[in-house]
Enzyme design. Structure first.
Site, short mmCIF file in Angstrom:
data_model
loop_
_atom_site.label_atom_id
_atom_site.label_comp_id
_atom_site.label_asym_id
_atom_site.label_seq_id
_atom_site.Cartn_x
_atom_site.Cartn_y
_atom_site.Cartn_z
CB CYS A 65 -1.04 0.38 1.47
SG CYS A 65 -1.90 -1.79 1.40
CG HIS B 113 -3.24 3.10 2.63
ND1 HIS B 113 -3.58 3.09 1.78
CD2 HIS B 113 -3.26 1.41 3.50
CE1 HIS B 113 -4.29 1.69 1.41
NE2 HIS B 113 -3.95 0.64 2.38
CG ASN C 243 -6.57 -1.10 1.15
OD1 ASN C 243 -5.51 -0.89 -0.22
ND2 ASN C 243 -5.75 -2.18 2.36
#
Ligand code: ACO
Length: 345
Positions: free
Chosen positions: A132, A272, A302
């Site tokens: 990520c 994020h 996500n």
């Protein structure tokens, strides 16, 4: 003055024009696949509820790519949009850096497949893997090539088809992730806005918290590895959560310190997009107001390396960020990895 000295400039505006050199983000673009999978859809697939997913994560829907739509396709769409906005032709691109944990295949690099799809035949191309955190790692790497005068035009992409490594029978993970891509064009534009600083960090001691154990040299694909579910993403959610809050807070503080900026001077914080509770905890620790924080995880979940890249594009398109605004990006992912960046838009 050495390149590392760039990181200690007091005035961020002075830093982004260093000996006639700056690293500007001249265009951003994003792409998400058409298919929307809602929490109600997931209620029919695993033992979960919209109420649980929304209250624990903030996610309401995610996008899922078609079976014949690959990470390189998502990446090429996002890259094309970023090039259009920057007014850059494919042949002008010197370097393609693609961040992903879901490459089209282990090799060749998905960046090379994207190179072919967008016709950037002059470019060097490679993948990076920082989960990520990958997009910020890509920005930092791209910035080094621009500031060192090696390249003038760098394409950084974060792209994921996480639906291909999610176990759709595991409620602990399948509700969290989605597919998508975001891209940025970095160029030397001394008179323009710029990437002021970026930091990256890693802690391999916690590599087991988030992983996909199968498919590499340690555990090549076999009937046994498939039967054991080793080709799916695995996560210790609680530990990951704790580490994410701490690491994102520290990374954000580090880049603010380098630029001698106070959180109140930041117009837009793009964290994020993994879990609303993580975002809220980090924002509170930083002393940020809800108005400063950009959130789109309710619609996309996500998307790992694509997450902040998609959010940055949407924040710019939606008018949340305008020319001259200071923007803070902050990320966290498997590895463990983390990073942050300050941009003067
Ligand atoms: N629906 C209903 N119940 C569920 C679901 C679900 N989808 N998922 C888990 N549960 C259950 C669990 O089984 C558990 O039940 P039990 O108490 O009977 O055992 C209960 O809910 C609570 O589970 P917890 O793990 O305590 O839930 P938590 O509040 O920690 O939330 C979550 C879980 C959302 C995964 C959270 O821990 C999280 O977001 N972690 C961080 C993830 C992250 O940030 N990843 C970033 C990096 S990703 C990358 O790099 C690829």
């Amino acid at each position: 003055m050495s390149l590392s000295a760039l990181k200690t400039f007091k005035n961020p505006r002075a830093k982004y024009n260093f000996e006639g050199r700056s690293c500007s983000i001249t265009g951003v673009g994003s792409y998400v696949p058409a298919r929307v999978v809602t929490n109600a859809d997931l209620e029919k697939m695993v033992d979960t509820t919209d109420e649980w997913i929304t209250s624990r994560t903030g996610i309401r829907a995610r996008r899922v790519a078609a079976s014949d739509e690959y990470t390189s396709d998502l990446a090429a769409h996002a890259a094309t949009r970023a090039m259009q906005k920057a007014g850059v032709k494919p042949e002008e691109i010197d370097l393609i850096i693609l961040a992903t944990i879901t490459p089209d295949m282990p090799f060749p690099a998905t960046a090379c497949i994207v190179q072919q799809k967008i016709g950037a035949y002059r470019a060097a191309a490679f993948d990076i893997e920082a989960a990520c955190s990958g997009f910020i790692f890509g920005l930092e790497i791209g910035q080094q090539f621009i500031m060192s005068r090696t390249y003038n035009t760098v394409l950084v992409i974060g792209a994921e088809k996480l639906s291909s490594i999610v176990n759709w029978t595991d409620r602990n993970t399948c509700v969290l992730f989605g597919d998508g891509a975001g891209a940025a064009i970095l160029q030397n534009r001394p008179e323009s806005h710029g990437l002021l600083t970026a930091c990256m960090g890693s802690d391999g001691q916690k590599a087991d918290l988030l992983s996909m154990p199968g498919g590499g040299s340690r555990c090549p694909a076999s009937t046994q590895s498939v039967a054991a579910g080793l080709h799916f993403l695995r996560m210790d959610g609680k530990e990951t959560f704790k580490n994410a809050v701490q690491a994102m807070h520290n990374a954000a503080k580090e880049v603010l310190r380098r630029c001698e900026l106070d959180i109140t001077q930041i117009k837009c914080i793009i964290p994020h997009q993994a879990n609303l509770r993580i975002i809220n905890a980090v924002s509170e620790r930083l002393g940020a107001t809800p108005e400063q924080v950009f959130i789109n995880l309710d619609r996309y979940g996500n998307t790992s390396a694509a997450s902040v890249a998609i959010a940055l594009d949407e924040a710019v398109e939606g008018g949340k960020i305008v020319r001259g605004d200071l923007v803070l990006l902050v990320v966290f992912g498997a590895g463990l990895t983390w990073g942050a960046a300050v941009i003067e838009w």
